[in-house]
Scaffold this active site. Structure first.
Site, PDB file in Angstrom:
ATOM      1  N   ASP A   1      -4.669   4.894   6.356  1.00 26.73           N
ATOM      2  CA  ASP A   1      -5.306   6.024   7.022  1.00 26.73           C
ATOM      3  C   ASP A   1      -6.249   5.438   8.083  1.00 26.73           C
ATOM      4  OD1 ASP A   1      -7.423   8.216   7.236  1.00 26.73           O
ATOM      5  OD2 ASP A   1      -6.012   9.195   5.907  1.00 26.73           O
TER       6      ASP A   1
ATOM      7  N   ARG B   1       0.586  12.180  -8.796  1.00 26.85           N
ATOM      8  CA  ARG B   1       1.140  10.842  -8.554  1.00 26.85           C
ATOM      9  C   ARG B   1       2.561  10.748  -9.098  1.00 26.85           C
ATOM     10  NH1 ARG B   1      -3.240   7.527  -6.970  1.00 26.85           N
ATOM     11  NH2 ARG B   1      -5.197   7.906  -8.044  1.00 26.85           N
TER      12      ARG B   1
ATOM     13  N   PHE C   1      -2.252  16.183   4.603  1.00 26.96           N
ATOM     14  CA  PHE C   1      -2.674  15.725   3.281  1.00 26.96           C
ATOM     15  C   PHE C   1      -1.480  15.784   2.341  1.00 26.96           C
ATOM     16  CE2 PHE C   1      -4.549  16.055  -0.943  1.00 26.96           C
ATOM     17  CZ  PHE C   1      -5.249  14.867  -0.928  1.00 26.96           C
TER      18      PHE C   1
ATOM     19  N   GLU D   1       0.841  -1.206   0.000  1.00 26.38           N
ATOM     20  CA  GLU D   1       0.000   0.000   0.000  1.00 26.38           C
ATOM     21  C   GLU D   1       0.871   1.249   0.000  1.00 26.38           C
ATOM     22  OE1 GLU D   1      -2.592   1.360  -0.531  1.00 26.38           O
ATOM     23  OE2 GLU D   1      -4.367   0.469   0.321  1.00 26.38           O
ATOM     24  N   ASP D   2       0.293   2.330  -0.476  1.00 26.63           N
ATOM     25  CA  ASP D   2       1.021   3.603  -0.371  1.00 26.63           C
ATOM     26  C   ASP D   2       0.790   4.239   0.986  1.00 26.63           C
ATOM     27  OD1 ASP D   2      -1.634   3.998  -1.030  1.00 26.63           O
ATOM     28  OD2 ASP D   2      -1.279   5.792  -2.225  1.00 26.63           O
TER      29      ASP D   2
HETATM   30  C1  PRP Z   1      -5.965   5.370  -0.542  1.00 28.32           C
HETATM   31  C2  PRP Z   1      -4.779   4.469  -0.256  1.00 28.32           C
HETATM   32  C3  PRP Z   1      -5.410   3.299   0.432  1.00 28.32           C
HETATM   33  C4  PRP Z   1      -6.561   3.905   1.160  1.00 28.32           C
HETATM   34  C5  PRP Z   1      -6.183   4.086   2.590  1.00 28.32           C
HETATM   35  O1  PRP Z   1      -6.570   4.968  -1.724  1.00 28.32           O
HETATM   36  O2  PRP Z   1      -4.134   4.093  -1.441  1.00 28.32           O
HETATM   37  O3  PRP Z   1      -5.841   2.312  -0.476  1.00 28.32           O
HETATM   38  O4  PRP Z   1      -6.837   5.186   0.576  1.00 28.32           O
HETATM   39  O5  PRP Z   1      -7.233   4.642   3.325  1.00 28.32           O
HETATM   40  P1  PRP Z   1      -7.929   3.892   4.523  1.00 28.32           P
HETATM   41  O6  PRP Z   1      -6.868   3.315   5.402  1.00 28.32           O
HETATM   42  O7  PRP Z   1      -8.699   5.010   5.189  1.00 28.32           O
HETATM   43  O8  PRP Z   1      -8.844   2.846   3.965  1.00 28.32           O
HETATM   44  P2  PRP Z   1      -7.569   5.895  -2.548  1.00 28.32           P
HETATM   45  O9  PRP Z   1      -8.982   5.514  -2.215  1.00 28.32           O
HETATM   46  O10 PRP Z   1      -7.201   7.332  -2.353  1.00 28.32           O
HETATM   47  O11 PRP Z   1      -7.328   5.451  -4.055  1.00 28.32           O
HETATM   48  P3  PRP Z   1      -5.997   5.517  -4.941  1.00 28.32           P
HETATM   49  O12 PRP Z   1      -5.013   4.534  -4.351  1.00 28.32           O
HETATM   50  O13 PRP Z   1      -6.469   5.074  -6.285  1.00 28.32           O
HETATM   51  O14 PRP Z   1      -5.469   6.926  -4.931  1.00 28.32           O
END
Ligand code: PRP
Length: 210
Positions: free
Chosen positions: A112, A174, A161, A108-109
């Site tokens: 949250d 990105r 953010f 994961e990136d």
């Molecule tokens: C982001 C990130 C995780 C998720 C984390 O994805 O890449 O998958 O949110 O949040 P959480 O712990 O509150 O669930 P996002 O929905 O922004 O999509 P993306 O990766 O396509 O930018």
């Protein structure tokens, strides 16, 4: 390599750089070496990238792991408006192959609230893998709504953010090689006017690109 700033034009939209390119790359190399040490000789982990944000981290991380690995992807989306997760996770793309008996390393990136990975971990555990571990580049533990502890964390950060190195705002940034905090003008303008793709967005358009 200059460890502070790059010459990337999109960096002008940042209030500040949180993690430089050199800092990120050094940490990714460390994580790759540690992951390699932690698996048994002969294990061939399946790296599962969570699209889209993890794609940059994943592509660097897998090259930092000096053993055979396999690669697959999952895409999810959280319902609701705004930059924060809304609480419900929807599966947009599943893995290509069964994972029974495989050592899964979810990549994961950012974590949250923990909702996305809690959902995915439960889903994957039901498929009887040999193990599931989680590697995240960024962790925001103060935002957690569900208890979730990643096995590998690049950087623990405050509730800021951030964009860059895979992380987006409205699908932009990105491709920044650094991770930084976006200037408020770049996201406030979006909220006010919702311009079309390609239109200049910011009050600070002369100084920045948003
Ligand atoms: C982001 C990130 C995780 C998720 C984390 O994805 O890449 O998958 O949110 O949040 P959480 O712990 O509150 O669930 P996002 O929905 O922004 O999509 P993306 O990766 O396509 O930018």
């Amino acid at each position: 390599m200059n460890d502070s700033l790059t010459d990337h034009p999109l960096e002008r939209d940042l209030e500040r750089v949180l993690l430089s390119e050199g800092t990120i790359q050094a940490r990714v190399r460390e994580l790759g070496a540690r992951i390699d040490r932690d698996y048994e000789p002969g294990d061939e982990p399946l790296l599962v990238g969570i699209l889209k944000g993890a794609c940059i981290f994943l592509s660097d991380l897998l090259r930092a792991i000096p053993r055979h690995v396999a690669l697959d992807f999952i895409a999810t989306s959280s319902y609701g408006a705004g930059a924060r997760s809304s609480g419900q996770v929807r599966l947009l793309k599943d893995l290509d192959k069964p994972v029974e008996g495989r050592h899964i390393l979810i990549v994961e990136d950012i974590i949250d609230s923990g909702l996305t990975l809690t959902y995915l971990k439960r889903m994957l555990l039901a498929r009887r893998p040999a193990s599931i571990r989680i590697a995240t580049l960024l962790d925001k533990p103060t935002r957690r709504k569900l208890p979730l502890t990643p096995d590998y964390v690049g950087f623990t950060i405050e509730d800021l953010f951030v964009v860059g190195y895979g992380l987006d705002f409205d699908e932009r940034y990105r491709n920044l090689p650094v991770i930084g905090v976006l200037k408020p003008a770049c996201y406030q303008k979006m909220d006010e006017e919702a311009p079309q793709a390609g239109e200049p967005r910011g009050r600070d358009a002369k100084e920045g690109t948003c």
